[in-house]
Scaffold this motif. Structure first.
Motif, PDB file in Angstrom:
ATOM      1  N   LYS A  11      -0.250  19.766 -37.481  1.00  0.00           N
ATOM      2  CA  LYS A  11      -0.639  18.341 -37.483  1.00  0.00           C
ATOM      3  C   LYS A  11      -1.659  18.048 -38.578  1.00  0.00           C
ATOM      4  O   LYS A  11      -1.565  17.034 -39.266  1.00  0.00           O
ATOM      5  N   ALA A  13      -2.132  19.929 -41.265  1.00  0.00           N
ATOM      6  CA  ALA A  13      -1.512  20.243 -42.560  1.00  0.00           C
ATOM      7  C   ALA A  13      -0.675  19.077 -43.072  1.00  0.00           C
ATOM      8  O   ALA A  13      -0.743  18.720 -44.251  1.00  0.00           O
ATOM      9  N   CYS A  50       8.110  30.858 -44.862  1.00  0.00           N
ATOM     10  CA  CYS A  50       7.374  32.127 -44.910  1.00  0.00           C
ATOM     11  C   CYS A  50       6.689  32.328 -43.565  1.00  0.00           C
ATOM     12  O   CYS A  50       5.728  31.617 -43.252  1.00  0.00           O
ATOM     13  N   ALA A  73      -4.433  26.470 -42.500  1.00  0.00           N
ATOM     14  CA  ALA A  73      -4.429  25.505 -41.388  1.00  0.00           C
ATOM     15  C   ALA A  73      -3.459  25.944 -40.307  1.00  0.00           C
ATOM     16  O   ALA A  73      -3.044  25.148 -39.475  1.00  0.00           O
ATOM     17  N   ASP A  89      -4.182  33.522 -35.883  1.00  0.00           N
ATOM     18  CA  ASP A  89      -5.505  32.960 -36.210  1.00  0.00           C
ATOM     19  C   ASP A  89      -6.375  33.954 -36.988  1.00  0.00           C
ATOM     20  O   ASP A  89      -7.169  33.553 -37.836  1.00  0.00           O
ATOM     21  N   VAL A 111      -9.501  26.584 -42.021  1.00  0.00           N
ATOM     22  CA  VAL A 111      -9.772  25.808 -40.808  1.00  0.00           C
ATOM     23  C   VAL A 111     -10.058  26.803 -39.687  1.00  0.00           C
ATOM     24  O   VAL A 111      -9.175  27.547 -39.256  1.00  0.00           O
ATOM     25  N   SER A 112     -11.308  26.821 -39.262  1.00  0.00           N
ATOM     26  CA  SER A 112     -11.714  27.689 -38.148  1.00  0.00           C
ATOM     27  C   SER A 112     -11.925  26.792 -36.927  1.00  0.00           C
ATOM     28  O   SER A 112     -11.159  25.839 -36.722  1.00  0.00           O
ATOM     29  N   SER A 113     -12.932  27.037 -36.147  1.00  0.00           N
ATOM     30  CA  SER A 113     -13.176  26.213 -34.957  1.00  0.00           C
ATOM     31  C   SER A 113     -14.636  26.308 -34.552  1.00  0.00           C
ATOM     32  O   SER A 113     -15.251  27.379 -34.691  1.00  0.00           O
ATOM     33  N   TYR A 131      -9.033  33.692 -28.762  1.00  0.00           N
ATOM     34  CA  TYR A 131      -9.008  32.688 -29.840  1.00  0.00           C
ATOM     35  C   TYR A 131     -10.328  32.722 -30.623  1.00  0.00           C
ATOM     36  O   TYR A 131     -10.324  32.808 -31.853  1.00  0.00           O
ATOM     37  N   LYS A 135     -10.848  33.834 -34.522  1.00  0.00           N
ATOM     38  CA  LYS A 135     -11.423  32.932 -35.535  1.00  0.00           C
ATOM     39  C   LYS A 135     -12.680  33.570 -36.141  1.00  0.00           C
ATOM     40  O   LYS A 135     -12.908  33.477 -37.355  1.00  0.00           O
ATOM     41  N   ARG A 180      -7.873  14.480 -36.153  1.00  0.00           N
ATOM     42  CA  ARG A 180      -7.270  15.354 -37.184  1.00  0.00           C
ATOM     43  C   ARG A 180      -7.223  14.644 -38.537  1.00  0.00           C
ATOM     44  O   ARG A 180      -7.340  15.279 -39.581  1.00  0.00           O
TER      45      ARG A 180
HETATM   46  N1  LIG Z   1      -7.022  21.987 -30.921  1.00  0.00           N
HETATM   47  C1  LIG Z   1      -8.299  21.902 -31.205  1.00  0.00           C
HETATM   48  O1  LIG Z   1      -9.050  21.136 -30.561  1.00  0.00           O
HETATM   49  C2  LIG Z   1      -8.858  22.700 -32.359  1.00  0.00           C
HETATM   50  C3  LIG Z   1     -10.225  22.647 -32.581  1.00  0.00           C
HETATM   51  C4  LIG Z   1     -10.738  23.290 -33.700  1.00  0.00           C
HETATM   52  C5  LIG Z   1      -9.900  23.983 -34.564  1.00  0.00           C
HETATM   53  N2  LIG Z   1      -8.574  24.062 -34.326  1.00  0.00           N
HETATM   54  C6  LIG Z   1      -7.734  24.778 -35.295  1.00  0.00           C
HETATM   55  O2  LIG Z   1      -7.249  23.869 -36.264  1.00  0.00           O
HETATM   56  C7  LIG Z   1      -6.087  24.420 -36.892  1.00  0.00           C
HETATM   57  C8  LIG Z   1      -5.020  23.376 -37.105  1.00  0.00           C
HETATM   58  O3  LIG Z   1      -4.854  22.586 -35.957  1.00  0.00           O
HETATM   59  P1  LIG Z   1      -3.525  21.699 -35.764  1.00  0.00           P
HETATM   60  O4  LIG Z   1      -3.744  20.852 -34.585  1.00  0.00           O
HETATM   61  O5  LIG Z   1      -3.115  21.111 -37.056  1.00  0.00           O
HETATM   62  O6  LIG Z   1      -2.534  22.887 -35.376  1.00  0.00           O
HETATM   63  P2  LIG Z   1      -0.964  22.893 -35.119  1.00  0.00           P
HETATM   64  O7  LIG Z   1      -0.389  21.518 -35.192  1.00  0.00           O
HETATM   65  O8  LIG Z   1      -0.725  23.730 -33.901  1.00  0.00           O
HETATM   66  O9  LIG Z   1      -0.436  23.676 -36.414  1.00  0.00           O
HETATM   67  C9  LIG Z   1      -0.496  25.045 -36.556  1.00  0.00           C
HETATM   68  C10 LIG Z   1       0.661  25.435 -37.447  1.00  0.00           C
HETATM   69  O10 LIG Z   1       0.641  26.862 -37.655  1.00  0.00           O
HETATM   70  C11 LIG Z   1       1.976  27.267 -37.730  1.00  0.00           C
HETATM   71  N3  LIG Z   1       2.207  28.681 -37.509  1.00  0.00           N
HETATM   72  C12 LIG Z   1       2.087  29.376 -36.351  1.00  0.00           C
HETATM   73  N4  LIG Z   1       2.494  30.644 -36.526  1.00  0.00           N
HETATM   74  C13 LIG Z   1       2.905  30.739 -37.813  1.00  0.00           C
HETATM   75  C14 LIG Z   1       3.458  31.782 -38.590  1.00  0.00           C
HETATM   76  N5  LIG Z   1       3.674  32.988 -38.072  1.00  0.00           N
HETATM   77  N6  LIG Z   1       3.763  31.538 -39.891  1.00  0.00           N
HETATM   78  C15 LIG Z   1       3.572  30.323 -40.438  1.00  0.00           C
HETATM   79  N7  LIG Z   1       3.053  29.267 -39.758  1.00  0.00           N
HETATM   80  C16 LIG Z   1       2.737  29.491 -38.456  1.00  0.00           C
HETATM   81  C17 LIG Z   1       2.686  26.444 -36.656  1.00  0.00           C
HETATM   82  O11 LIG Z   1       4.069  26.446 -36.922  1.00  0.00           O
HETATM   83  P3  LIG Z   1       5.192  26.435 -35.762  1.00  0.00           P
HETATM   84  O12 LIG Z   1       5.576  25.008 -35.598  1.00  0.00           O
HETATM   85  O13 LIG Z   1       6.288  27.264 -36.376  1.00  0.00           O
HETATM   86  O14 LIG Z   1       4.592  27.058 -34.532  1.00  0.00           O
HETATM   87  C18 LIG Z   1       2.034  25.098 -36.841  1.00  0.00           C
HETATM   88  O15 LIG Z   1       2.756  24.289 -37.750  1.00  0.00           O
HETATM   89  C19 LIG Z   1      -5.666  25.611 -36.051  1.00  0.00           C
HETATM   90  O16 LIG Z   1      -6.074  26.811 -36.713  1.00  0.00           O
HETATM   91  C20 LIG Z   1      -6.475  25.431 -34.770  1.00  0.00           C
HETATM   92  O17 LIG Z   1      -6.773  26.659 -34.176  1.00  0.00           O
HETATM   93  C21 LIG Z   1      -8.033  23.431 -33.223  1.00  0.00           C
END
Ligand SMILES: NC(=O)c1ccc[n+]([C@@H]2O[C@H](COP(=O)([O-])OP(=O)(O)OC[C@H]3O[C@@H](n4cnc5c(N)ncnc54)[C@H](OP(=O)(O)O)[C@@H]3O)[C@@H](O)[C@H]2O)c1
Length: 218
Positions: A11, A13, A50, A73, A89, A111-113, A131, A135, A180
């Motif tokens: 999301k 990205a 990839c 990301a 992660d 992007v960490s957390s 998690y 991170k 986001r």
């Molecule tokens: N949720 C929160 O409140 C929060 C808070 C702070 C930080 N974060 C961090 O922020 C970052 C981005 O968040 P977001 O909401 O944009 O995440 P997201 O929508 O879940 O996107 C993560 C992406 O990583 C991809 N991915 C997973 N495994 C992979 C692999 N083996 N090879 C290539 N791509 C892969 C996923 O692809 P698939 O569709 O193929 O699974 C997905 O498109 C993450 O690192 C998350 O931990 C989250």
């Protein structure tokens, strides 16, 4: 600027890709699922398939040829268990950072957390602890490298529209939520602001316009 984004269909990205394309930069989204190619292209980016849990160091290094920056990301996501926190992660970030070093791509925004950098809070549960551990390890790996890295730790992510205003500062920043879309704007601004290298920054919603918040840290 050519920017390779790990987790290119995530999301955040997709929002970064739109911003980069809109300002004339070239974004490349790395995805593992070919069905996502059309969405990444629609966001204005080039899509490259990839799987970062299967790719070799050589493969990823080759993908970074000619790039100016990397954004990590990717994330295993909310439905995943502890093992994938480690393989995505942590390990996928290590893979990207090692490839960036070998390919000579110095700028790396991770992007960490919020919560990373400390032992997992008691009561987070096994997956939540894995998690934070992943991170924290990914951050430590990146800091030890000869790269122009910036580590960005957002608070709780929402899908609310961009506000254009944030609180961005070295830790500790009190926890909070952040759209986001504002995270994406901060990433785009960080890529343009090399003076933010070698900083770990926490990000929540706030009062400072994004450009000003980023500029003030450089
Ligand atoms: N949720 C929160 O409140 C929060 C808070 C702070 C930080 N974060 C961090 O922020 C970052 C981005 O968040 P977001 O909401 O944009 O995440 P997201 O929508 O879940 O996107 C993560 C992406 O990583 C991809 N991915 C997973 N495994 C992979 C692999 N083996 N090879 C290539 N791509 C892969 C996923 O692809 P698939 O569709 O193929 O699974 C997905 O498109 C993450 O690192 C998350 O931990 C989250």
């Amino acid at each position: 600027m050519r920017v390779v984004i790990a987790g290119g269909h995530g999301k955040i990205a997709l929002l970064v890709e739109r911003l980069l394309a809109g300002r004339g930069d070239q974004a490349v989204g790395l995805i593992r699922n070919p069905a996502q190619v059309a969405d990444v292209r629609k966001a204005g980016a080039e899509a490259v398939v990839c799987d970062l849990e299967a790719a070799s160091a050589e493969d990823v290094t080759a993908l970074l040829a000619g790039a100016d920056a990397v954004v990590f990301a990717a994330g295993a996501g909310p439905g995943s268990g502890a093992p994938r926190k480690d393989t995505v992660d942590r390990a996928a970030s290590v893979l990207m950072a090692g490839a960036a070093e070998r390919a000579g791509v110095r700028r790396f925004v991770q992007v960490s957390s919020m919560g990373a950098g400390q032992p997992p809070a008691p009561g987070r549960g096994e997956v939540g602890a894995a998690y934070i551990t992943a991170k924290t390890a990914a951050e430590a790996d990146l800091r030890a490298r000869d790269l122009d890295w910036t580590i960005l730790r957002p608070g709780s992510l929402t899908d609310a529209p961009a506000t254009g205003r944030v609180r961005l500062a070295p830790p500790p920043v009190p926890g909070g939520r952040v759209p986001r879309a504002d995270v994406a704007a901060v990433i785009a601004a960080l890529l343009d602001t090399p003076g933010t290298r070698h900083q770990t920054l926490e990000l929540v919603g706030g009062d400072s316009p994004v450009a000003k918040a980023v500029r003030s840290l450089s």
